[in-house]
Design an enzyme around this catalytic site. Structure first.
Site, PDB file in Angstrom:
ATOM      1  N   HIS A 100       0.664  -1.204   0.086  1.00 10.16           N
ATOM      2  CA  HIS A 100       0.037   0.039  -0.048  1.00 10.16           C
ATOM      3  C   HIS A 100       0.956   1.289  -0.105  1.00 10.16           C
ATOM      4  O   HIS A 100       1.929   1.060   0.715  1.00 10.16           O
ATOM      5  CB  HIS A 100      -1.005  -0.091   1.234  1.00 10.16           C
ATOM      6  N   HIS A 102       0.657   5.114   1.184  1.00  4.85           N
ATOM      7  CA  HIS A 102      -0.034   6.064   2.218  1.00  4.85           C
ATOM      8  C   HIS A 102       0.074   7.237   1.337  1.00  4.85           C
ATOM      9  O   HIS A 102       0.898   7.920   0.988  1.00  4.85           O
ATOM     10  CB  HIS A 102       0.821   6.240   3.570  1.00  4.85           C
TER      11      HIS A 102
END
Ligand code: 5GP
Ligand code: ZN
Length: 151
Positions: A100, A102
């Site tokens: 992922h 951020h």
């Protein structure tokens, strides 16, 4: 899809979350423990553990989605900047092992922003060590490139 994976559960809709956007390859949702107002995560729909495992295509798609969402986030939240962050490995603060990015809007107004730099800005490093580490990495990358070109 990995049945043990929290973020695969989010993509599948079995884990409650606040969705922000999706396309064929990527999915974006709000972080449950935000470092600032509007902190969100952009992930590939296809499971990959981290920066080393994700395919070049998924990495490109996630990065482009993060850029697009970051531009909107700055406008919509009237933020003063954005940090893009990826943690790769538990010792580098990765806690969820589905790649992922951020997207963290940043604010001059600290009532909206809990982030602080994890190192002392303006503290010069050891020049010899910087030179040694830079050369070592450059040599390794050069070797890697010539091996790829030979094969
Ligand atoms: P990492 O530490 O792996 O870079 O980031 C994982 C992020 O996922 C953290 O910022 C954390 O707050 C967020 N997170 C963990 N569990 C959940 C959850 O169940 N839902 C959402 N929306 N975010 C989560
Ligand atoms: Zn996953």
């Amino acid at each position: 899809m990995n049945n043990q994976c929290l973020f695969c559960g989010i993509v599948a809709g079995s884990v409650p979350h606040v969705k922000v956007a999706e396309d064929e390859t990527t999915y974006a949702f709000m972080d449950i423990n935000p470092g600032s107002n509007g902190h969100l995560l952009v992930i590939p729909k296809r499971h990959s553990k981290d920066l080393f495992e994700i395919s070049p295509e998924d990495l490109a798609a996630v990065t482009l989605a993060a850029q697009r969402i970051a531009k909107s986030a700055v406008e919509v939240f009237e933020a003063d900047g954005i940090n893009l962050l990826n943690c790769c490995g538990a010792d580098a603060w990765q806690t969820v092992f589905h790649f992922h990015l951020h997207v963290i809007p940043r604010y001059i107004d600290k009532t909206k922003d809990r982030l602080v730099l994890p190192w002392q800005p303006g503290t010069l490093g050891d020049p010899d060590l910087i030179e040694t580490l830079g050369s070592k990495l450059a040599t390794s990358l050069d070797r890697q490139l010539s091996t790829t070109m030979e094969s």
